[in-house]
Design a protein around this motif. Sequence first.
Motif, PDB file in Angstrom:
ATOM      1  N   GLY A  96       0.828  -1.092   0.039  1.00 35.84           N
ATOM      2  CA  GLY A  96       0.010   0.096   0.021  1.00 35.84           C
ATOM      3  C   GLY A  96       0.977   1.371   0.109  1.00 35.84           C
ATOM      4  O   GLY A  96       0.307   2.356  -0.584  1.00 35.84           O
ATOM      5  N   THR A  97       1.921   1.160   0.630  1.00 41.78           N
ATOM      6  CA  THR A  97       2.754   2.343   0.681  1.00 41.78           C
ATOM      7  C   THR A  97       3.256   2.897  -0.666  1.00 41.78           C
ATOM      8  O   THR A  97       3.107   3.838  -1.197  1.00 41.78           O
ATOM      9  CB  THR A  97       4.164   2.062   1.445  1.00 41.78           C
ATOM     10  OG1 THR A  97       3.756   2.014   2.829  1.00 41.78           O
ATOM     11  CG2 THR A  97       5.321   3.295   1.472  1.00 41.78           C
ATOM     12  N   VAL A  98       3.778   1.870  -1.488  1.00 46.30           N
ATOM     13  CA  VAL A  98       4.334   2.309  -2.864  1.00 46.30           C
ATOM     14  C   VAL A  98       2.840   2.517  -3.862  1.00 46.30           C
ATOM     15  O   VAL A  98       2.956   3.646  -4.535  1.00 46.30           O
ATOM     16  CB  VAL A  98       5.086   1.084  -3.540  1.00 46.30           C
ATOM     17  CG1 VAL A  98       5.272   1.423  -4.926  1.00 46.30           C
ATOM     18  CG2 VAL A  98       6.466   0.870  -2.779  1.00 46.30           C
ATOM     19  N   ALA A  99       1.690   1.972  -3.447  1.00 46.44           N
ATOM     20  CA  ALA A  99       0.775   2.201  -4.267  1.00 46.44           C
ATOM     21  C   ALA A  99       0.136   3.487  -3.998  1.00 46.44           C
ATOM     22  O   ALA A  99      -0.184   4.322  -5.108  1.00 46.44           O
ATOM     23  CB  ALA A  99      -0.546   1.124  -3.976  1.00 46.44           C
ATOM     24  N   ASN A 100       0.051   4.285  -2.576  1.00 45.69           N
ATOM     25  CA  ASN A 100      -0.313   5.471  -2.200  1.00 45.69           C
ATOM     26  C   ASN A 100       0.723   6.527  -2.776  1.00 45.69           C
ATOM     27  O   ASN A 100       0.380   7.560  -3.551  1.00 45.69           O
ATOM     28  CB  ASN A 100      -0.340   5.784  -0.779  1.00 45.69           C
ATOM     29  CG  ASN A 100      -1.499   4.978  -0.300  1.00 45.69           C
ATOM     30  OD1 ASN A 100      -2.625   4.719  -0.923  1.00 45.69           O
ATOM     31  ND2 ASN A 100      -1.427   4.732   0.942  1.00 45.69           N
ATOM     32  N   ILE A 101       2.075   5.936  -2.842  1.00 43.96           N
ATOM     33  CA  ILE A 101       3.010   7.097  -3.572  1.00 43.96           C
ATOM     34  C   ILE A 101       2.819   7.210  -5.000  1.00 43.96           C
ATOM     35  O   ILE A 101       2.668   8.347  -5.780  1.00 43.96           O
ATOM     36  CB  ILE A 101       4.519   6.521  -3.101  1.00 43.96           C
ATOM     37  CG1 ILE A 101       4.950   6.555  -1.891  1.00 43.96           C
ATOM     38  CG2 ILE A 101       5.412   7.225  -4.187  1.00 43.96           C
ATOM     39  CD1 ILE A 101       6.195   5.737  -1.480  1.00 43.96           C
ATOM     40  N   THR A 102       2.323   6.092  -5.647  1.00 44.63           N
ATOM     41  CA  THR A 102       2.091   5.898  -7.012  1.00 44.63           C
ATOM     42  C   THR A 102       0.982   7.078  -7.475  1.00 44.63           C
ATOM     43  O   THR A 102       0.969   7.931  -8.339  1.00 44.63           O
ATOM     44  CB  THR A 102       1.883   4.520  -7.685  1.00 44.63           C
ATOM     45  OG1 THR A 102       3.095   3.897  -7.393  1.00 44.63           O
ATOM     46  CG2 THR A 102       1.596   4.770  -8.988  1.00 44.63           C
ATOM     47  N   SER A 110       1.986   6.393   5.457  1.00 46.87           N
ATOM     48  CA  SER A 110       2.463   6.086   4.156  1.00 46.87           C
ATOM     49  C   SER A 110       2.444   7.286   3.469  1.00 46.87           C
ATOM     50  O   SER A 110       3.134   7.710   2.568  1.00 46.87           O
ATOM     51  CB  SER A 110       2.148   4.914   3.253  1.00 46.87           C
ATOM     52  OG  SER A 110       0.752   5.132   2.925  1.00 46.87           O
ATOM     53  N   LEU A 111       1.341   8.293   3.812  1.00 48.72           N
ATOM     54  CA  LEU A 111       0.712   9.423   2.990  1.00 48.72           C
ATOM     55  C   LEU A 111       2.289  10.536   3.344  1.00 48.72           C
ATOM     56  O   LEU A 111       2.436  11.263   2.445  1.00 48.72           O
ATOM     57  CB  LEU A 111      -0.271  10.003   3.579  1.00 48.72           C
ATOM     58  CG  LEU A 111      -1.564   8.895   3.115  1.00 48.72           C
ATOM     59  CD1 LEU A 111      -3.010   9.525   3.634  1.00 48.72           C
ATOM     60  CD2 LEU A 111      -1.602   8.851   1.483  1.00 48.72           C
ATOM     61  N   GLY A 112       2.440  10.414   4.424  1.00 50.32           N
ATOM     62  CA  GLY A 112       3.676  11.443   4.823  1.00 50.32           C
ATOM     63  C   GLY A 112       4.941  10.967   4.045  1.00 50.32           C
ATOM     64  O   GLY A 112       5.570  12.058   3.673  1.00 50.32           O
ATOM     65  N   GLY A 133       6.221  17.979   1.024  1.00 51.35           N
ATOM     66  CA  GLY A 133       6.582  18.159   2.274  1.00 51.35           C
ATOM     67  C   GLY A 133       5.530  17.374   3.142  1.00 51.35           C
ATOM     68  O   GLY A 133       4.477  17.678   3.125  1.00 51.35           O
ATOM     69  N   ARG A 134       6.080  16.960   4.482  1.00 48.63           N
ATOM     70  CA  ARG A 134       5.087  16.140   5.443  1.00 48.63           C
ATOM     71  C   ARG A 134       4.231  17.249   6.004  1.00 48.63           C
ATOM     72  O   ARG A 134       2.901  16.792   6.359  1.00 48.63           O
ATOM     73  CB  ARG A 134       5.854  15.465   6.368  1.00 48.63           C
ATOM     74  CG  ARG A 134       6.691  14.393   5.807  1.00 48.63           C
ATOM     75  CD  ARG A 134       7.627  13.625   6.992  1.00 48.63           C
ATOM     76  NE  ARG A 134       8.331  12.377   6.487  1.00 48.63           N
ATOM     77  CZ  ARG A 134       8.083  11.174   6.731  1.00 48.63           C
ATOM     78  NH1 ARG A 134       6.735  10.889   7.181  1.00 48.63           N
ATOM     79  NH2 ARG A 134       8.619  10.145   5.935  1.00 48.63           N
ATOM     80  N   ASP A 135       4.613  18.413   6.415  1.00 48.98           N
ATOM     81  CA  ASP A 135       3.643  19.452   6.977  1.00 48.98           C
ATOM     82  C   ASP A 135       2.672  19.813   6.032  1.00 48.98           C
ATOM     83  O   ASP A 135       1.548  20.388   6.510  1.00 48.98           O
ATOM     84  CB  ASP A 135       4.348  20.722   7.266  1.00 48.98           C
ATOM     85  CG  ASP A 135       5.440  20.457   8.511  1.00 48.98           C
ATOM     86  OD1 ASP A 135       5.283  19.443   9.166  1.00 48.98           O
ATOM     87  OD2 ASP A 135       6.336  21.362   8.801  1.00 48.98           O
ATOM     88  N   ASN A 136       2.807  19.630   4.860  1.00 47.14           N
ATOM     89  CA  ASN A 136       1.499  19.843   3.829  1.00 47.14           C
ATOM     90  C   ASN A 136       0.669  18.924   3.642  1.00 47.14           C
ATOM     91  O   ASN A 136      -0.236  18.689   2.841  1.00 47.14           O
ATOM     92  CB  ASN A 136       2.104  20.239   2.642  1.00 47.14           C
ATOM     93  CG  ASN A 136       2.706  21.641   2.575  1.00 47.14           C
ATOM     94  OD1 ASN A 136       2.379  22.511   3.756  1.00 47.14           O
ATOM     95  ND2 ASN A 136       3.530  21.887   1.477  1.00 47.14           N
ATOM     96  N   ILE A 137       0.715  17.603   4.480  1.00 46.04           N
ATOM     97  CA  ILE A 137      -0.317  16.619   4.458  1.00 46.04           C
ATOM     98  C   ILE A 137      -1.410  17.291   5.575  1.00 46.04           C
ATOM     99  O   ILE A 137      -0.744  17.293   7.053  1.00 46.04           O
ATOM    100  CB  ILE A 137       0.080  15.202   5.096  1.00 46.04           C
ATOM    101  CG1 ILE A 137       1.136  14.773   3.967  1.00 46.04           C
ATOM    102  CG2 ILE A 137      -0.832  14.494   5.260  1.00 46.04           C
ATOM    103  CD1 ILE A 137       0.463  13.833   2.794  1.00 46.04           C
ATOM    104  N   ILE A 138      -2.255  17.644   5.405  1.00 42.28           N
ATOM    105  CA  ILE A 138      -3.174  18.462   6.273  1.00 42.28           C
ATOM    106  C   ILE A 138      -4.280  17.589   6.799  1.00 42.28           C
ATOM    107  O   ILE A 138      -4.923  17.097   6.115  1.00 42.28           O
ATOM    108  CB  ILE A 138      -3.961  19.725   5.762  1.00 42.28           C
ATOM    109  CG1 ILE A 138      -2.893  20.510   4.851  1.00 42.28           C
ATOM    110  CG2 ILE A 138      -4.701  20.505   6.668  1.00 42.28           C
ATOM    111  CD1 ILE A 138      -1.793  21.085   5.690  1.00 42.28           C
TER     112      ILE A 138
END
Length: 546
Positions: A174-180, A227-229, A238-243
């Motif tokens: 799921g991590t690579v899937a979400n990144i994709t 994984s979204l971070g 940037g991780r801070d822009n995951i709201i």
Amino acid sequence: MTSKIPRKASASEDSLLRIFTAPEASTSTLSIIEQKLSQDLAGFLGNSIAALEKPLSEIETDFNAYQIPSEPKFVSDYADEIMQNLVAHSVHTAAPSFIGHMTSALPYFVLPLSKIMVGLNQNLVKIETSKAFTPLERQVLGMMHHLVYQQSDDFYHQWMHSANHSLGAFCSGGTVANITALWIARNRLLQPSGEFKGITREGMTKALRFYGYDDLAILVSDRGHYSLGKSADLLGIGRDNIISIATDEHHKVDVVAMRETAAKLAQQNIKVMAIVGVAGTTETGNVDPLTELAALSRELNCHFHVDAAWGGASLLSNKYRHLLNGIELADSVTIDAHKQMYVPMGAGMVLFKDPELANAIVHHAEYILRVGSKDLGSHTLEGSRPGMAMLVHACLQIIGRDGYEILINNSLEKARYFASIIDRHVDFELVTAPELCLLTYRYVPKSVQAILTKAISNNDTELVLKINELLDGLTQFIQKYQREQGKSFVSRTRIKPAKYFRQQTTVFRVVLANPLTSHQILHDVLTEQVEIAALDSEYLPQLLAL
């Protein structure tokens, strides 16, 4: 009495050729070793103990050597060692009493079928190294795409095997899937235009300047997967822009709050690149209001991705498919087959509603992934990877929709049964009821429940905090002791229930996906936890003295 002289293997050209050559007879040494390994593994899998009680520090002593051995070792000797040092002390994730994580028992047929995948050793990055595996993988992606999006026959005839399009991509999880999915969202938003060559060529700074944005953001509930971070980090957002948006009392994202957040970001000239809906939160198993999130995505003109890595398999149940209503509106969807589809580890997928989407990340090279080829690697983040699609294909064919219907329904209904016996037990509290097949609960003595209820009604946050801190310690004690005993296993996590004024609360977490887990085992788990609680000499006495 003479001691047995240990055999000594030696490296030679002939011996090396032998280990690369298939055994010719069933009586050959390798064939006998293979049969013995199968028997020993079957013995391990047939054991109901979740894990043997041996400290990790002792296991580490078996793996302390750091120099590569100069001399070779006989396969039989190595097999004996690995059974003793590795297999015997591995976590028995298939045990019926192992109910703490999303890893479950596997259909036994995947073991012999895995030999095909390993023996052929296909590399799915390139059709020259996979050939028949490539159309098989495309077929599996087509089946899973149809499960989610249910397009017409003509749609799949046109796009499933198209060289220049893709219905999805296989990946390790799921991590690579979400990144994709978010990689595609970023590249589509900041695509080439006029003299601007696109973010893939010119980078984030020039892309933001060209499009006139001060920054980008991704909106997701506070139950979003970690994984979204990673995705935001790798994509330069940037991780801070995951709201993170607050969730309601049912752990579903507050869409009103998300809309308000999007408006505030717009005032700061920050573009919402994507909204991520969660279909099966990791801690509580809840599903966001996907239809509402899809509507908000359309309002904001942004990518809508659904992370259904865990919950997506529920679509295989006609009875419970409605719990994921709105998933068909997503631009992309993540599903992990190694969770509730009973496939071995390493079978993640990301599906694209529009077959053109993957072209936002397409890449080529002269020696491989040439333009116009059907190389799957041209639309994937990962390069070399095995043909895991074959095992997904096997399960889809051998279990079938009817079989999955039974498995998924039983899992969800078993979770509801467990919730009911927790509710009826005087010394347990159901913290989050199961929406899919995941729930959380904790051990709370009856007398303490009464005090806690009164404190809540009096809005006495200090007393609630004091009680919950003691219960946190008790929950950790029970969970750790139960894990170390090895008879059964539940995991633990920390959530913020609304009824406790959003205070961090430690809870037991249970996933009931294993078809071998019986109702009796669930009763036994609670009985064991009651017995362990009585052994606590630190937290329980303080709670009972309140």
